[in-house]
Design a protein around this motif. Sequence first.
Motif, PDB file in Angstrom:
ATOM      1  N   TRP A  91     118.846 -45.287  68.135  1.00 40.77           N
ATOM      2  CA  TRP A  91     117.442 -45.602  68.440  1.00 40.77           C
ATOM      3  C   TRP A  91     117.205 -47.108  68.500  1.00 40.77           C
ATOM      4  CZ3 TRP A  91     115.686 -41.832  64.053  1.00 40.77           C
ATOM      5  CH2 TRP A  91     115.860 -40.511  64.485  1.00 40.77           C
ATOM      6  N   ASN A  93     119.000 -49.285  69.691  1.00 43.36           N
ATOM      7  CA  ASN A  93     119.373 -49.797  71.011  1.00 43.36           C
ATOM      8  C   ASN A  93     118.220 -49.738  72.003  1.00 43.36           C
ATOM      9  OD1 ASN A  93     121.707 -50.812  72.637  1.00 43.36           O
ATOM     10  ND2 ASN A  93     121.193 -49.035  73.890  1.00 43.36           N
ATOM     11  N   GLU A  94     117.202 -48.909  71.715  1.00 45.36           N
ATOM     12  CA  GLU A  94     116.029 -48.857  72.585  1.00 45.36           C
ATOM     13  C   GLU A  94     115.283 -50.189  72.590  1.00 45.36           C
ATOM     14  OE1 GLU A  94     113.474 -45.629  71.570  1.00 45.36           O
ATOM     15  OE2 GLU A  94     115.096 -44.183  71.392  1.00 45.36           O
ATOM     16  N   ASP A  96     116.725 -53.264  72.433  1.00 42.38           N
ATOM     17  CA  ASP A  96     117.429 -54.203  73.307  1.00 42.38           C
ATOM     18  C   ASP A  96     118.845 -53.670  73.537  1.00 42.38           C
ATOM     19  OD1 ASP A  96     118.978 -56.570  74.222  1.00 42.38           O
ATOM     20  OD2 ASP A  96     117.090 -57.620  73.854  1.00 42.38           O
ATOM     21  N   ASP A  97     119.190 -53.402  74.806  1.00 43.52           N
ATOM     22  CA  ASP A  97     120.491 -52.786  75.070  1.00 43.52           C
ATOM     23  C   ASP A  97     121.671 -53.742  74.895  1.00 43.52           C
ATOM     24  OD1 ASP A  97     120.186 -54.318  77.340  1.00 43.52           O
ATOM     25  OD2 ASP A  97     119.927 -52.619  78.702  1.00 43.52           O
ATOM     26  N   ARG A 100     123.979 -52.518  71.833  1.00 44.23           N
ATOM     27  CA  ARG A 100     125.102 -51.600  72.058  1.00 44.23           C
ATOM     28  C   ARG A 100     126.288 -52.333  72.673  1.00 44.23           C
ATOM     29  NH1 ARG A 100     127.347 -48.627  76.149  1.00 44.23           N
ATOM     30  NH2 ARG A 100     128.331 -46.654  75.525  1.00 44.23           N
ATOM     31  N   ALA A 175     110.200 -43.712  65.507  1.00 46.23           N
ATOM     32  CA  ALA A 175     109.713 -43.789  66.885  1.00 46.23           C
ATOM     33  C   ALA A 175     108.460 -44.651  66.981  1.00 46.23           C
ATOM     34  CB  ALA A 175     109.438 -42.386  67.414  1.00 46.23           C
ATOM     35  N   ILE A 178     109.477 -48.404  66.269  1.00 45.11           N
ATOM     36  CA  ILE A 178     110.242 -48.993  67.374  1.00 45.11           C
ATOM     37  C   ILE A 178     109.321 -49.286  68.556  1.00 45.11           C
ATOM     38  CG2 ILE A 178     111.967 -48.486  69.149  1.00 45.11           C
ATOM     39  CD1 ILE A 178     113.592 -47.074  66.949  1.00 45.11           C
ATOM     40  N   ASN A 179     108.453 -48.361  68.883  1.00 45.59           N
ATOM     41  CA  ASN A 179     107.512 -48.579  69.987  1.00 45.59           C
ATOM     42  C   ASN A 179     106.554 -49.712  69.679  1.00 45.59           C
ATOM     43  OD1 ASN A 179     108.523 -46.557  71.657  1.00 45.59           O
ATOM     44  ND2 ASN A 179     107.242 -44.966  70.734  1.00 45.59           N
ATOM     45  N   LYS A 182     108.462 -52.956  70.224  1.00 42.33           N
ATOM     46  CA  LYS A 182     108.706 -53.216  71.640  1.00 42.33           C
ATOM     47  C   LYS A 182     107.441 -53.673  72.364  1.00 42.33           C
ATOM     48  CE  LYS A 182     111.018 -50.060  73.855  1.00 42.33           C
ATOM     49  NZ  LYS A 182     111.472 -48.700  74.273  1.00 42.33           N
TER      50      LYS A 182
END
Length: 301
Positions: A91, A93-94, A96-97, A100, A175, A178-179, A182
Amino acid sequence: MNGYSSLELILKDILLAINPSREDWSVRFHTIKELQAVVESIENLRDGWGRIQFISNARVPILKLVSGYGISCDISISNLCGQMKSKLLFWINEIDDRFRDLVLLVKEWAKAHNINDPKSGTLNSYSLSLLVVYHLQTLEPAILPPLREIYPGNMIEDLTGVRAAAVKHIEDICAVNINRFKSNRSRLMINRSSLAELFISFLAKFADICSRASEQGISPFSGRRQDIYSNMRWLPYTHKLFVEDPFEQPENTARTVSSNQMKMIVEAIQATRSVIMSPRQKKSKVCCFISGQVAYITFSS
């Protein structure tokens, strides 16, 4: 090499080589289905499966084996804690990719230098992932937040009661947070570092962490270093490196690192930094220091 741009191209080549293809994913899912079919009888593992080894002294006992397709598998039973930790890293990674990608590169580098093997006294993959988390938390500006901003409690302690309800509660909290992170438009500064810049700065920070390991540990939960002997949760301190598990505090994910292998880790960092920062090194040598297997496949000549 010509600075960061050349290293960036090499890192992208390595990622292209080590990222699973669609066919790789198909084979992995097929392997999982085969395992599901045979676990009812351990005897079935003798047909088409090799290098079967039971690691009974691990913190979570596992069965290691290799499928007929050459896929290495670690099997544990009812390891909900491990599943949730893996989900949380997924999660993250959501946000900033690059997270990963950097984890893949760091693991590949560690394997190339034989420092990704807890059985021999080096680092496990989970602790390497957390070192990357900490690095991205402590950049200016930061790429990841302290993980207490994703899940503010001790996740493992909260996995109580009805399993499905506990998991759903944790998933919902993560969730939302994280949202929120972001969509936080108050972050006026966004870190746009390239993978090359992130990889080089990771090595520098890892070297600094190792140099202070006798006095300080790192906490991805708080996103900062902490003095070991002023943190009563970490005492008595008997390890060479302390990387606190943010989801199961105060467990040390780097507890397997031995004194001799700590020297090996430091030497690997120093040697790699020397090679990739030199303007006269060939692409093949730089690649070999980050990913030995890719160097032989792609750049051998």
